[in-house]
Design an enzyme around this catalytic site. Structure first.
Site, mmCIF file in Angstrom:
data_model
loop_
_atom_site.group_PDB
_atom_site.id
_atom_site.type_symbol
_atom_site.label_atom_id
_atom_site.label_comp_id
_atom_site.label_asym_id
_atom_site.label_seq_id
_atom_site.Cartn_x
_atom_site.Cartn_y
_atom_site.Cartn_z
ATOM 1 N N ILE A 10 44.611 59.780 38.693
ATOM 2 C CA ILE A 10 45.633 58.969 38.019
ATOM 3 C C ILE A 10 46.903 59.755 37.728
ATOM 4 C CG2 ILE A 10 44.235 57.149 36.974
ATOM 5 C CD1 ILE A 10 43.983 58.825 34.461
ATOM 6 N N GLU A 12 49.056 63.940 37.535
ATOM 7 C CA GLU A 12 49.035 65.383 37.459
ATOM 8 C C GLU A 12 49.555 65.788 36.096
ATOM 9 O OE1 GLU A 12 51.136 65.640 40.983
ATOM 10 O OE2 GLU A 12 49.300 65.622 42.166
ATOM 11 N N GLY A 13 48.707 66.381 35.299
ATOM 12 C CA GLY A 13 49.125 66.803 33.965
ATOM 13 C C GLY A 13 49.692 68.209 34.022
ATOM 14 N N THR A 14 49.970 68.759 32.855
ATOM 15 C CA THR A 14 50.532 70.102 32.769
ATOM 16 C C THR A 14 49.576 71.131 33.363
ATOM 17 O OG1 THR A 14 51.602 69.409 30.720
ATOM 18 C CG2 THR A 14 51.532 71.762 31.133
ATOM 19 N N GLY A 16 46.633 70.460 35.390
ATOM 20 C CA GLY A 16 45.847 70.133 36.579
ATOM 21 C C GLY A 16 45.749 68.641 36.805
ATOM 22 N N VAL A 18 44.448 64.867 36.859
ATOM 23 C CA VAL A 18 43.772 63.984 35.904
ATOM 24 C C VAL A 18 43.147 62.829 36.675
ATOM 25 C CG1 VAL A 18 43.994 62.641 33.782
ATOM 26 C CG2 VAL A 18 45.575 64.541 34.217
ATOM 27 N N LYS A 33 40.318 65.593 32.789
ATOM 28 C CA LYS A 33 41.377 66.551 33.117
ATOM 29 C C LYS A 33 40.747 67.818 33.653
ATOM 30 C CE LYS A 33 44.788 64.758 30.003
ATOM 31 N NZ LYS A 33 46.038 64.970 29.326
ATOM 32 N N ASP A 128 54.055 70.813 22.743
ATOM 33 C CA ASP A 128 54.608 70.269 23.993
ATOM 34 C C ASP A 128 54.648 68.740 23.951
ATOM 35 O OD1 ASP A 128 55.705 70.508 26.561
ATOM 36 O OD2 ASP A 128 53.748 70.386 27.532
#
Length: 303
Positions: A10, A12-14, A16, A18, A33, A128
């Protein structure tokens, strides 16, 4: 990991990729995640696992629940409750020329402050905060995602996809290299998000650290030791910074009333100890006409 099945990627987070996933026996839909760390060879540091495991204790209706911490072949997976929409996507979906309902802006800001106050009381910083990690459901609830991850894993300069991590919501003490910062950094970020809720546009959208600082300075004035004691001795402060006067906040955030602008200005005070706290912000007159009994945290606050 064998308890969960991945449904689809679903985002791309900070840290890696997701995935949307499902718990095999309960059917609960979750966000999975996968944490990719810089030092892939050494595996996941035990300090990070310890830090992140503590976050499972953070249980609040305005904080995304961390349900599980799993290891698979030296990869760390964090299992969170699933919400399908983030605030950035929502703001982008509002048609041109239209804005968020002012009472929804107020409700969202109050809920964000509730989540922050809850975490700050427990000595957990976010560091963040940005619209991408504020998740919303279809019942008017907003929740903070990724609380505490910065302490466990650090805040990378670039996402693992090499996309630069946004500076738009970062507090000036962080941008100026302060070695010690605390809960006020999250209040600053929330202030910039408050302005964006009202206008649909980022308040300070710099494309480098110096551009970010100068956009803040042009709006609020270049800080000096008079308004912010010892700012001139922070590592990245330069006496050669242009001396802007500032004072244009109200012209940049036209959709807020007098109380809204007053609260915003208090959230964007340069000197961190003088910046309003999350708890103080919740008692600001801006929220006087908000029916707090309908909010998700009302049951735990006894409102």
């Amino acid at each position: 990991m064998e308890d969960y099945v991945k449904i689809e990627k679903i985002g791309e987070g900070t840290y890696g990729v997701v995935y949307k996933g499902r718990h095999k026996s309960t059917g609960q839909v979750v966000a999975m995640k996968k944490i990719r760390l810089e030092s892939e060879e050494e595996g996941v540091p035990s300090t990070a696992v310890r830090e992140v495991s503590l976050l499972q204790e953070l249980k609040h209706p305005n904080v995304v629940r961390l349900l599980d911490v799993l290891m698979q072949e030296s990869r760390l997976y964090l299992i969170f409750e699933f919400l399908s929409m983030d605030l950035k996507k929502y703001l982008d979906s509002i048609p041109s020329g239209q804005y968020m309902d002012p009472m929804l802006v107020k409700s969202y800001l109050y809920q964000i402050l509730e989540g922050i106050y809850f975490c700050h009381r427990r000595r957990v910083l976010h560091r963040d905060l940005k619209p991408q990690n504020l998740l919303i459901d279809n019942k008017g609830v907003i929740k903070l995602a990724d609380f505490g991850l910065a302490r466990a894993f650090g805040v990378p300069v670039r996402v693992y996809t090499h996309e630069v991590v946004t500076l738009w919501y970062r507090a000036p003490e962080v941008l100026l290299g302060s070695p010690r910062y605390s809960t006020p950094v999250d209040v600053w970020s929330t202030g910039t998000i408050f302005a964006e809720l009202a206008t649909k546009k980022p308040l300070f959208h710099g494309d480098s650290e110096i551009d970010q600082l100068f956009r803040i300075f042009r709006t609020l004035g270049t800080p000096n030791n008079d308004v912010w004691p010892d700012v001139e001795s922070l590592p990245d402060y330069k006496n050669t910074f242009p001396k802007w006067k500032g004072g244009s906040l109200s012209s940049m955030v036209k959709n807020l009333d007098k109380n809204g602008l007053d609260l915003l200005a208090k959230m964007l005070i340069y000197n961190p100890p003088k910046r309003i706290s999350a708890r103080e912000a919740m008692t600001h007159p801006y929220f006087d006409d908000l029916d707090k009994s309908t909010l998700p945290a009302a049951c735990i606050n006894g409102v």
